[in-house]
Design a protein around this motif. Structure first.
Motif, PDB file in Angstrom:
ATOM      1  N   LEU A  45     -10.473  10.088  -3.915  1.00 46.03           N
ATOM      2  CA  LEU A  45      -9.256  10.008  -3.123  1.00 46.03           C
ATOM      3  C   LEU A  45      -8.656  11.387  -2.857  1.00 46.03           C
ATOM      4  CD1 LEU A  45      -7.480   6.951  -4.804  1.00 46.03           C
ATOM      5  CD2 LEU A  45      -8.571   7.013  -2.549  1.00 46.03           C
ATOM      6  N   GLY A  46      -8.074  11.542  -1.671  1.00 42.23           N
ATOM      7  CA  GLY A  46      -7.402  12.780  -1.311  1.00 42.23           C
ATOM      8  C   GLY A  46      -6.101  12.493  -0.599  1.00 42.23           C
ATOM      9  N   ALA A  47      -5.330  13.534  -0.318  1.00 44.09           N
ATOM     10  CA  ALA A  47      -4.045  13.375   0.348  1.00 44.09           C
ATOM     11  C   ALA A  47      -4.209  12.618   1.669  1.00 44.09           C
ATOM     12  CB  ALA A  47      -3.415  14.734   0.605  1.00 44.09           C
ATOM     13  N   GLY A  48      -3.389  11.605   1.857  1.00 52.37           N
ATOM     14  CA  GLY A  48      -3.455  10.787   3.061  1.00 52.37           C
ATOM     15  C   GLY A  48      -4.221   9.497   2.888  1.00 52.37           C
ATOM     16  N   ASP A  49      -5.021   9.380   1.816  1.00 49.32           N
ATOM     17  CA  ASP A  49      -5.702   8.119   1.545  1.00 49.32           C
ATOM     18  C   ASP A  49      -4.692   7.096   1.038  1.00 49.32           C
ATOM     19  OD1 ASP A  49      -8.215   9.044   2.284  1.00 49.32           O
ATOM     20  OD2 ASP A  49      -8.682   9.772   0.264  1.00 49.32           O
ATOM     21  N   ARG A  50      -5.100   5.852   1.041  1.00 51.38           N
ATOM     22  CA  ARG A  50      -4.157   4.768   0.737  1.00 51.38           C
ATOM     23  C   ARG A  50      -4.672   3.925  -0.418  1.00 51.38           C
ATOM     24  NH1 ARG A  50      -1.085   2.553   5.844  1.00 51.38           N
ATOM     25  NH2 ARG A  50      -0.052   4.539   5.437  1.00 51.38           N
ATOM     26  N   VAL A  51      -3.729   3.479  -1.266  1.00 49.72           N
ATOM     27  CA  VAL A  51      -4.055   2.634  -2.415  1.00 49.72           C
ATOM     28  C   VAL A  51      -3.264   1.332  -2.290  1.00 49.72           C
ATOM     29  CG1 VAL A  51      -3.917   2.396  -4.927  1.00 49.72           C
ATOM     30  CG2 VAL A  51      -4.516   4.605  -3.913  1.00 49.72           C
TER      31      VAL A  51
ATOM     32  N   ALA B  35       0.840  -1.197   0.000  1.00 47.23           N
ATOM     33  CA  ALA B  35       0.000   0.000   0.000  1.00 47.23           C
ATOM     34  C   ALA B  35       0.875   1.245   0.000  1.00 47.23           C
ATOM     35  CB  ALA B  35      -0.910   0.012   1.226  1.00 47.23           C
ATOM     36  N   LEU B  36       0.440   2.236  -0.773  1.00 53.08           N
ATOM     37  CA  LEU B  36       1.131   3.520  -0.868  1.00 53.08           C
ATOM     38  C   LEU B  36       0.140   4.640  -0.615  1.00 53.08           C
ATOM     39  CD1 LEU B  36       3.162   2.789  -4.130  1.00 53.08           C
ATOM     40  CD2 LEU B  36       4.000   2.654  -1.770  1.00 53.08           C
ATOM     41  N   ASP B  37       0.646   5.811  -0.259  1.00 61.10           N
ATOM     42  CA  ASP B  37      -0.209   6.934   0.103  1.00 61.10           C
ATOM     43  C   ASP B  37      -0.447   7.888  -1.067  1.00 61.10           C
ATOM     44  OD1 ASP B  37      -0.516   6.144   2.723  1.00 61.10           O
ATOM     45  OD2 ASP B  37       1.165   7.352   3.453  1.00 61.10           O
ATOM     46  N   VAL B  38      -1.654   8.420  -1.117  1.00 53.29           N
ATOM     47  CA  VAL B  38      -1.954   9.536  -2.017  1.00 53.29           C
ATOM     48  C   VAL B  38      -1.354  10.802  -1.405  1.00 53.29           C
ATOM     49  CG1 VAL B  38      -3.783  10.947  -3.040  1.00 53.29           C
ATOM     50  CG2 VAL B  38      -4.077   8.458  -2.843  1.00 53.29           C
ATOM     51  N   VAL B  39      -0.638  11.568  -2.231  1.00 54.91           N
ATOM     52  CA  VAL B  39       0.017  12.774  -1.705  1.00 54.91           C
ATOM     53  C   VAL B  39      -0.426  14.059  -2.405  1.00 54.91           C
ATOM     54  CG1 VAL B  39       2.054  11.567  -0.858  1.00 54.91           C
ATOM     55  CG2 VAL B  39       2.018  12.414  -3.221  1.00 54.91           C
ATOM     56  N   ARG B  40      -1.108  13.963  -3.562  1.00 60.22           N
ATOM     57  CA  ARG B  40      -1.548  15.188  -4.238  1.00 60.22           C
ATOM     58  C   ARG B  40      -2.706  14.884  -5.183  1.00 60.22           C
ATOM     59  NH1 ARG B  40       3.739  16.226  -7.971  1.00 60.22           N
ATOM     60  NH2 ARG B  40       4.040  17.777  -6.324  1.00 60.22           N
ATOM     61  N   LYS B  41      -3.404  15.977  -5.558  1.00 60.67           N
ATOM     62  CA  LYS B  41      -4.518  15.913  -6.504  1.00 60.67           C
ATOM     63  C   LYS B  41      -4.213  16.892  -7.640  1.00 60.67           C
ATOM     64  CE  LYS B  41      -8.351  14.524  -6.014  1.00 60.67           C
ATOM     65  NZ  LYS B  41      -9.082  13.366  -6.589  1.00 60.67           N
ATOM     66  N   PRO B  42      -3.561  16.454  -8.718  1.00 63.99           N
ATOM     67  CA  PRO B  42      -3.234  17.379  -9.806  1.00 63.99           C
ATOM     68  C   PRO B  42      -4.455  17.835 -10.594  1.00 63.99           C
ATOM     69  CG  PRO B  42      -2.642  15.149 -10.406  1.00 63.99           C
ATOM     70  CD  PRO B  42      -3.052  15.100  -8.979  1.00 63.99           C
ATOM     71  N   ALA B  43      -5.558  17.095 -10.468  1.00 54.41           N
ATOM     72  CA  ALA B  43      -6.824  17.442 -11.108  1.00 54.41           C
ATOM     73  C   ALA B  43      -7.924  16.729 -10.340  1.00 54.41           C
ATOM     74  CB  ALA B  43      -6.827  17.024 -12.580  1.00 54.41           C
ATOM     75  N   PRO B  44      -9.170  17.195 -10.466  1.00 56.97           N
ATOM     76  CA  PRO B  44     -10.254  16.572  -9.705  1.00 56.97           C
ATOM     77  C   PRO B  44     -10.410  15.075  -9.960  1.00 56.97           C
ATOM     78  CG  PRO B  44     -10.964  18.686 -10.560  1.00 56.97           C
ATOM     79  CD  PRO B  44      -9.635  18.411 -11.187  1.00 56.97           C
ATOM     80  N   ASP B  45     -10.060  14.642 -11.180  1.00 54.46           N
ATOM     81  CA  ASP B  45     -10.221  13.226 -11.500  1.00 54.46           C
ATOM     82  C   ASP B  45      -8.898  12.469 -11.471  1.00 54.46           C
ATOM     83  OD1 ASP B  45      -9.097  14.421 -13.692  1.00 54.46           O
ATOM     84  OD2 ASP B  45     -10.303  13.340 -15.166  1.00 54.46           O
ATOM     85  N   ARG B  46      -7.885  13.023 -10.795  1.00 53.15           N
ATOM     86  CA  ARG B  46      -6.588  12.371 -10.679  1.00 53.15           C
ATOM     87  C   ARG B  46      -6.167  12.333  -9.211  1.00 53.15           C
ATOM     88  NH1 ARG B  46      -7.742  11.744 -15.289  1.00 53.15           N
ATOM     89  NH2 ARG B  46      -6.458  12.002 -17.196  1.00 53.15           N
ATOM     90  N   ALA B  47      -5.460  11.266  -8.853  1.00 52.35           N
ATOM     91  CA  ALA B  47      -4.867  11.152  -7.524  1.00 52.35           C
ATOM     92  C   ALA B  47      -3.467  10.608  -7.690  1.00 52.35           C
ATOM     93  CB  ALA B  47      -5.695  10.232  -6.631  1.00 52.35           C
ATOM     94  N   THR B  48      -2.487  11.286  -7.131  1.00 49.55           N
ATOM     95  CA  THR B  48      -1.103  10.883  -7.309  1.00 49.55           C
ATOM     96  C   THR B  48      -0.581  10.241  -6.030  1.00 49.55           C
ATOM     97  OG1 THR B  48      -0.724  12.670  -8.880  1.00 49.55           O
ATOM     98  CG2 THR B  48       1.215  11.673  -7.875  1.00 49.55           C
ATOM     99  N   ILE B  49      -0.047   9.036  -6.186  1.00 50.38           N
ATOM    100  CA  ILE B  49       0.525   8.344  -5.035  1.00 50.38           C
ATOM    101  C   ILE B  49       2.040   8.512  -5.057  1.00 50.38           C
ATOM    102  CG2 ILE B  49      -1.328   6.651  -4.949  1.00 50.38           C
ATOM    103  CD1 ILE B  49       0.695   4.647  -6.154  1.00 50.38           C
ATOM    104  N   LEU B  50       2.656   8.385  -3.886  1.00 45.81           N
ATOM    105  CA  LEU B  50       4.103   8.480  -3.763  1.00 45.81           C
ATOM    106  C   LEU B  50       4.706   7.100  -4.000  1.00 45.81           C
ATOM    107  CD1 LEU B  50       6.369  10.522  -3.055  1.00 45.81           C
ATOM    108  CD2 LEU B  50       6.229   9.644  -0.708  1.00 45.81           C
ATOM    109  N   GLY B  51       5.507   6.962  -5.075  1.00 46.35           N
ATOM    110  CA  GLY B  51       6.114   5.680  -5.419  1.00 46.35           C
ATOM    111  C   GLY B  51       5.257   4.894  -6.397  1.00 46.35           C
ATOM    112  N   GLY B  52       5.586   3.612  -6.546  1.00 50.12           N
ATOM    113  CA  GLY B  52       4.754   2.746  -7.371  1.00 50.12           C
ATOM    114  C   GLY B  52       5.488   1.961  -8.431  1.00 50.12           C
ATOM    115  N   GLY B  53       6.704   2.375  -8.816  1.00 47.82           N
ATOM    116  CA  GLY B  53       7.386   1.695  -9.906  1.00 47.82           C
ATOM    117  C   GLY B  53       8.092   0.422  -9.483  1.00 47.82           C
ATOM    118  N   TRP B  54       7.355  -0.496  -8.943  1.00 46.39           N
ATOM    119  CA  TRP B  54       7.914  -1.771  -8.483  1.00 46.39           C
ATOM    120  C   TRP B  54       7.720  -2.786  -9.602  1.00 46.39           C
ATOM    121  CZ3 TRP B  54       6.419  -2.481  -2.616  1.00 46.39           C
ATOM    122  CH2 TRP B  54       6.677  -1.288  -1.933  1.00 46.39           C
ATOM    123  N   ILE B  55       8.580  -2.736 -10.606  1.00 47.00           N
ATOM    124  CA  ILE B  55       8.377  -3.417 -11.870  1.00 47.00           C
ATOM    125  C   ILE B  55       8.960  -4.823 -11.831  1.00 47.00           C
ATOM    126  CG2 ILE B  55       8.634  -3.212 -14.366  1.00 47.00           C
ATOM    127  CD1 ILE B  55       7.166  -0.858 -13.005  1.00 47.00           C
TER     128      ILE B  55
END
Length: 416
Positions: A370-376, A308-328
């Motif tokens: 989703l908003g800042a502090g939510d988890r994915v 699980a990673l955290d949402v840290v920003r909302k660049p647009a109302p229909d977008r949520a950006t999480i910190l990290g994620g490239g675990w390929i």
């Protein structure tokens, strides 16, 4: 280090919780919400299910634990404590040395090693030399060992001959992975005779990995034609391998007394078990149940590991950006190598960015909420990529964290 207990069977009176996505992922989220991201979770019930199902599929033949797909000593130890699991298939010699020094009694290094420092350690330690077996397929690999320490000034080195398991298909050509140059039975027998004549070495095993069967999905999601082609290929390749491997093992046994013949992987447990020349099967990815294995027709592992990673920003109302994620995951670059967002449901990557090293924008209906502090929550693709990004896993059972187990990384170990 605490040890996971995988011996307790899952409660048969209750449906598997992972079949109910809302219950399963919400439960993992609630149990680990007090932990800072990135959070790695192992669901104990799902782990027990996968460990037992792999044994069922192996049909009575022992499973050698493929450690590269796990990279958590507590999980490896827990598997080896179960009847039906025996020995480790390590991915480097330094890893095998580390595991044996922490109690593993039998480690086969699945790939040739030219690590001179590790070879010197192996060759000068009687216990390590007794418990570790190196993989070989050419005289040059033996030469490297002798260059480190000559026969007579070191311990006898146990070696395993690797037989190429790929299929030389009509028209299609080479299908499988490029590993050993020893493809035919007579080639393997000649090399076995060569090893037997070399002072300071003892040939004890044979290994062949049928990647085109064990590692290739036969019902990939959204690719029905690929599934038909793969199932046809596997139906042709496996009989050819059984016949050729049988001839090779028979020829090698005329040269030396083998302790083991290893084959297969998580995706081929049933087929490899049916091969009379094979005495044990290597498998590991099926324990954690990465999403790649959703694409097999004949088994479905539980999603026992997730992160699980955290949402840290909302660049647009229909977008949520999480910190990290490239675990390929390893393999040909493609969307199926990316972690799969699974909770909240209804998330997908932004096509032009996908999974980023430090940030991953998500879109979809759930991104709006989703908003800042939510988890994915995400599922990994296939094997060891989770443990390379985490120091530890939280072990979850009955809705609570009951233990924490370190990864190799958390122990300060990097083997490759």
């Amino acid at each position: 280090m605490k040890t996971l207990d995988l011996s307790t069977p899952a409660d048969a009176s209750r449906a598997e919780p992972w079949l109910d996505a809302e219950r399963y992922w919400s439960g993992l989220d609630a149990a680990t919400r007090h932990l800072d991201a990135p959070v790695g979770a192992l669901h104990l019930g799902a782990l027990r299910h996968n460990a037992a199902d792999m044994l069922r599929r192996a049909g009575g033949k022992p499973i050698r634990v493929a450690s590269k797909s796990i990279r958590v000593r507590a999980a490896i130890d827990a598997l080896l404590a179960l009847d039906g699991y025996a020995g480790v298939l390590a991915y480097t010699l330094t890893e095998a040395i580390h595991l044996v020094r922490h109690g593993v009694e039998d480690a086969v290094v699945g790939y040739p090693s030219v690590d001179r420092g590790a070879l010197r350690t192996l060759a000068t330690d009687p216990e390590l030399a007794r418990k570790i077996t190196l993989m070989v397929d050419s005289p040059e690999q033996l030469d490297v060992v002798d260059a480190v320490l000559a026969p007579g000034s070191r311990e006898e080195i146990r070696v395993c001959l690797e037989l190429d398991a790929s299929w030389k298909a009509p028209v299609l050509g080479h299908l499988g992975v490029w590993r050993s140059p020893l493809h035919e039975a007579d080639e393997a027998a000649v090399f076995a005779q060569y090893v037997e004549r070399r002072p300071g070495f003892r040939l004890v095993g044979v290994m062949s990995y049928e990647a085109q069967i064990a590692g290739l999905t036969n019902r990939p999601k959204g690719k029905p034609i690929d599934g038909v082609v793969n199932r046809w290929m596997q139906s042709q390749s496996m009989p050819e391998l059984v016949e050729r491997r049988g001839r090779a093992v028979e020829a090698i046994r005329r040269v030396v007394d083998l302790e083991f013949v290893n084959g297969g992987g998580t995706g081929s447990l049933e087929a490899t078990s049916a091969d009379p020349s094979v005495t044990e099967i290597a498998a590991g990815s099926g324990l954690f149940g990465g999403h790649l294995f959703d694409g097999y027709a004949h088994f479905t592992p539980a999603p026992a590991a997730a992160f699980a990673l955290d949402v840290v920003r909302k660049p647009a109302p229909d977008r949520a950006t999480i910190l990290g994620g490239g675990w390929i995951a390893s393999g040909p670059p493609a969307p199926d190598r990316l972690p799969m967002p699974v909770w909240p449901a209804g998330l997908s990557y932004v096509g032009r960015e996908a999974a980023g090293e430090v940030q991953s924008p998500m879109t979809g209906r759930a991104a709006v909420r989703l908003g800042a502090g939510d988890r994915v929550w995400f599922r990994h693709t296939k094997s060891g990529e989770l443990s390379e990004h985490l120091n530890a896993f939280a072990v979850v059972d009955d809705g609570a964290v009951v233990d924490e187990v370190p990864t190799y990384r958390g122990e300060g170990q990097v083997f490759l």
